[in-house]
Write a protein that holds these residues in place. Structure first.
Motif, PDB file in Angstrom:
ATOM      1  N   CYS A 139       0.832  -1.215   0.000  1.00 59.24           N
ATOM      2  CA  CYS A 139       0.000   0.000   0.000  1.00 59.24           C
ATOM      3  C   CYS A 139       0.862   1.258   0.000  1.00 59.24           C
ATOM      4  N   LYS A 144      -0.812   4.864  -1.652  1.00 60.18           N
ATOM      5  CA  LYS A 144      -2.192   5.002  -1.193  1.00 60.18           C
ATOM      6  C   LYS A 144      -2.353   6.037  -0.081  1.00 60.18           C
ATOM      7  N   ILE A 145      -1.287   6.324   0.668  1.00 63.34           N
ATOM      8  CA  ILE A 145      -1.382   7.368   1.707  1.00 63.34           C
ATOM      9  C   ILE A 145      -0.361   8.482   1.457  1.00 63.34           C
ATOM     10  N   GLY A 146       0.194   8.503   0.250  1.00 67.97           N
ATOM     11  CA  GLY A 146       1.226   9.488  -0.034  1.00 67.97           C
ATOM     12  C   GLY A 146       2.520   9.131   0.684  1.00 67.97           C
ATOM     13  N   LYS A 249      -1.015  12.041   2.470  1.00 68.93           N
ATOM     14  CA  LYS A 249      -2.348  12.016   1.846  1.00 68.93           C
ATOM     15  C   LYS A 249      -3.327  11.118   2.589  1.00 68.93           C
ATOM     16  N   GLY A 250      -2.899  10.509   3.693  1.00 70.28           N
ATOM     17  CA  GLY A 250      -3.780   9.607   4.416  1.00 70.28           C
ATOM     18  C   GLY A 250      -3.030   8.846   5.486  1.00 70.28           C
ATOM     19  N   SER A 251      -3.662   7.818   6.011  1.00 76.97           N
ATOM     20  CA  SER A 251      -3.034   7.044   7.074  1.00 76.97           C
ATOM     21  C   SER A 251      -3.419   5.571   6.951  1.00 76.97           C
ATOM     22  N   ILE A 261      -7.342   1.848   5.793  1.00 74.99           N
ATOM     23  CA  ILE A 261      -6.703   2.951   5.081  1.00 74.99           C
ATOM     24  C   ILE A 261      -7.657   4.133   5.110  1.00 74.99           C
ATOM     25  N   ASN A 262      -7.206   5.231   5.675  1.00 72.05           N
ATOM     26  CA  ASN A 262      -8.021   6.441   5.802  1.00 72.05           C
ATOM     27  C   ASN A 262      -7.495   7.492   4.833  1.00 72.05           C
ATOM     28  N   ARG A 263      -8.368   7.926   3.908  1.00 70.33           N
ATOM     29  CA  ARG A 263      -7.964   8.910   2.898  1.00 70.33           C
ATOM     30  C   ARG A 263      -9.201   9.630   2.379  1.00 70.33           C
ATOM     31  N   ASP A 264      -9.052  10.935   2.177  1.00 73.49           N
ATOM     32  CA  ASP A 264     -10.145  11.752   1.631  1.00 73.49           C
ATOM     33  C   ASP A 264     -11.420  11.579   2.443  1.00 73.49           C
ATOM     34  N   THR A 267     -12.808   5.693   4.884  1.00 70.60           N
ATOM     35  CA  THR A 267     -12.039   4.597   5.447  1.00 70.60           C
ATOM     36  C   THR A 267     -12.252   3.349   4.609  1.00 70.60           C
TER      37      THR A 267
END
Length: 324
Positions: A139, A144-146, A249-251, A261-264, A267
């Motif tokens: 990931c 996916k999270i920058g 960009k996320g976590s 995966i937390n983004r925008d 979840t």
């Protein structure tokens, strides 16, 4: 390809609870031909468990057997160096339980073994084979999270009794902090590269389980990711094993065997097959012997894992920042 004829040295918790459950589903890859333990009851019971194979009480007798191609060493940590060296001197391939050694001096010597011996050798560091850790690495590499910039790993457990005396009266620095924390160092280094500096604080809450049972480590890595690793084995109330990675960009959060995966402001849950990685490590060992596959958990990486955790323990004892 024919199965590897395997001898197991050490018939305790690791052999029974971790190695055998993986090996018994891999009979096309491994044939256990002999086991060894210094006490007869354990040796006899484990020999019966794995199929009624012969057992010995002196590992030198096992190493003399011509039908043993490889050995699985699952012993108290302070024995790893001497038994591994004897096994390699006898011409056997080796998989040895983590941590690699009980101190950095022996660990450095073992990290040089691949330059001296031609056999396959690896450390049974199952965190390098965890499906969840492999998925997290994927990931991160997919963006996916920058770009990740901080990681937190909270490991709050409660151990009130210890079944093995060598863990209570440990002959290696850090006790459970080292024995357990080397797993986390392996995963963190696998994900973010080498740890370059840090500082730790530690306490002993329950002397009945060893000389050190609580440590918090702040660190930096070669990939410009900073982190905090909390390892507490005498926690009361709040018990958790939670890995959190912050990216630009996320976590990513790992709880147990579940990845979030937390983004925008959304979840996403990543489904990963749950297993403890032991099957993966033995598969790597098998294909390294039979087909020359590269060892993921090699002696060098295991030494670097050990170096970080022991240096962190020393940092806590001395109250000093460390640099690697």
């Amino acid at each position: 390809m024919k199965p590897v004829k395997l001898g197991i040295i050490g018939c305790g918790i690791a052999a029974n609870k971790l190695h055998w459950p993986a090996l018994k589903g891999m009979k096309n890859k491994f044939e256990i031909v002999c086991v060894c333990n210094h006490t007869r009851p354990k040796a006899k019971d484990f020999a019966r468990t794995v199929g009624g194979v012969p057992y010995v009480l002196d590992y030198h007798e096992l190493l003399k057997r011509e039908d043993v191609e490889a050995v699985d060493i699952a012993l108290p940590i302070e024995l790893n160096y001497s038994v591994t060296k004897d096994a390699l001197d006898s011409g056997k391939h080796v998989i040895v339980e983590k941590p690699l050694a009980c101190n950095l001096s022996e660990g450095r010597k073992m990290s040089g073994f691949p330059n001296k011996y031609k056999q396959v050798m690896m450390v049974a560091e199952n965190f390098r084979y965890f499906p969840t850790i492999l998925k997290i690495k994927e990931c991160i590499e997919e963006g996916k999270i920058g770009e990740p910039y901080w990681v937190f790993w909270n490991n709050f457990l409660r151990i009130s009794t210890v079944p093995t005396k060598w863990r209570i009266k440990h002959k290696y620095p850090g006790g459970f902090i080292t024995d357990g924390g080397v797993h986390n160092m392996a995963a963190l280094r696998f994900l973010f590269g080498d740890i370059t500096s840090g500082r730790a604080l530690a306490k002993n809450i329950n002397p009945k389980i060893g000389k050190m049972d609580s440590m918090s480590l702040q660190f930096s890595t070669t990939s410009n990711v900073n982190g905090v690793f909390n390892s507490f084995f005498s926690a009361n109330g709040n018990l958790e094993n939670r890995l959190t990675i912050l990216g630009k960009k996320g976590s990513i959060v790992l709880e147990g065997d579940t990845i979030f995966i937390n983004r925008d402001q959304q979840t996403f849950r990543e489904a990963v097959a749950a297993n403890n990685g032991c099957k993966g490590e033995f598969e790597n060992f098998y294909y390294a012997i039979r087909k020359g596959q590269k060892i993921v958990s090699n002696f060098y990486e295991a030494y670097k894992d050990l170096e970080v955790i022991i240096t962190a323990v020393e940092s806590a004892e001395k109250g000093q920042v460390f640099h690697l």
